[in-house]
Design a protein around this motif. Sequence first.
Motif, mmCIF file in Angstrom:
data_model
loop_
_atom_site.group_PDB
_atom_site.id
_atom_site.type_symbol
_atom_site.label_atom_id
_atom_site.label_comp_id
_atom_site.label_asym_id
_atom_site.label_seq_id
_atom_site.Cartn_x
_atom_site.Cartn_y
_atom_site.Cartn_z
ATOM 1 N N GLU A 112 44.907 27.275 43.717
ATOM 2 C CA GLU A 112 46.723 26.444 43.092
ATOM 3 C C GLU A 112 46.729 27.104 41.833
ATOM 4 O O GLU A 112 47.688 27.756 41.255
ATOM 5 N N HIS A 113 45.950 27.309 40.923
ATOM 6 C CA HIS A 113 45.335 27.418 39.397
ATOM 7 C C HIS A 113 44.893 28.180 39.526
ATOM 8 O O HIS A 113 43.994 28.427 38.555
ATOM 9 N N PHE A 114 44.417 29.530 40.607
ATOM 10 C CA PHE A 114 43.259 30.035 39.794
ATOM 11 C C PHE A 114 44.032 31.767 38.536
ATOM 12 O O PHE A 114 43.704 31.951 38.048
ATOM 13 N N VAL A 115 45.338 31.687 39.415
ATOM 14 C CA VAL A 115 46.145 32.822 38.116
ATOM 15 C C VAL A 115 45.770 31.896 36.786
ATOM 16 O O VAL A 115 45.839 32.514 35.725
ATOM 17 N N LEU A 116 46.062 30.508 36.789
ATOM 18 C CA LEU A 116 45.453 30.312 35.102
ATOM 19 C C LEU A 116 44.600 30.016 34.705
ATOM 20 O O LEU A 116 43.957 30.347 33.585
ATOM 21 N N ILE A 117 43.723 30.219 35.333
ATOM 22 C CA ILE A 117 41.945 29.947 35.095
ATOM 23 C C ILE A 117 42.038 31.278 34.491
ATOM 24 O O ILE A 117 40.940 31.900 34.195
ATOM 25 N N GLU A 118 41.908 32.033 35.483
ATOM 26 C CA GLU A 118 42.066 33.809 35.162
ATOM 27 C C GLU A 118 42.397 34.111 34.496
ATOM 28 O O GLU A 118 42.000 35.063 33.250
ATOM 29 N N THR A 119 43.732 33.813 33.876
ATOM 30 C CA THR A 119 44.364 34.183 32.254
ATOM 31 C C THR A 119 43.553 33.319 31.064
ATOM 32 O O THR A 119 43.408 34.300 30.446
ATOM 33 N N ILE A 120 42.774 32.105 31.483
ATOM 34 C CA ILE A 120 42.518 31.352 30.521
ATOM 35 C C ILE A 120 41.008 31.942 30.304
ATOM 36 O O ILE A 120 40.510 32.577 28.868
ATOM 37 N N GLY A 121 40.221 32.806 31.512
ATOM 38 C CA GLY A 121 39.096 33.801 31.654
ATOM 39 C C GLY A 121 38.597 34.409 30.700
ATOM 40 O O GLY A 121 38.306 34.885 30.095
ATOM 41 N N LEU A 122 40.301 35.705 30.857
ATOM 42 C CA LEU A 122 40.363 36.452 30.542
ATOM 43 C C LEU A 122 40.458 36.905 28.925
ATOM 44 O O LEU A 122 39.985 37.316 28.472
#
Length: 73
Positions: free
Chosen positions: A4-14
């Motif tokens: 569910e939060h994959f996009v948010l985690i990916e954005t923060i990591g990037l």
Amino acid sequence: MLAEHFVLIETIGLNLFFAFIFIFIGLSIHDIMKKNDVPKMGRYTVYFVLFLGCAGFIAKGIIQFIWESQGVG
């Protein structure tokens, strides 16, 4: 939950990755200029250009956030 939060985690990591890259670039440029006795005007110019690169990514993030919150993107 992760899916569910994959996009948010990916954005923060990037974003963190880009922050660390700019920090490492700044440290390496500082070390090179220190070893080669670059004049102060040259140092200020190099740091200003590096700051403009960082400011571009920050501006892109702000614009992207505003557009997405308004439903444009």
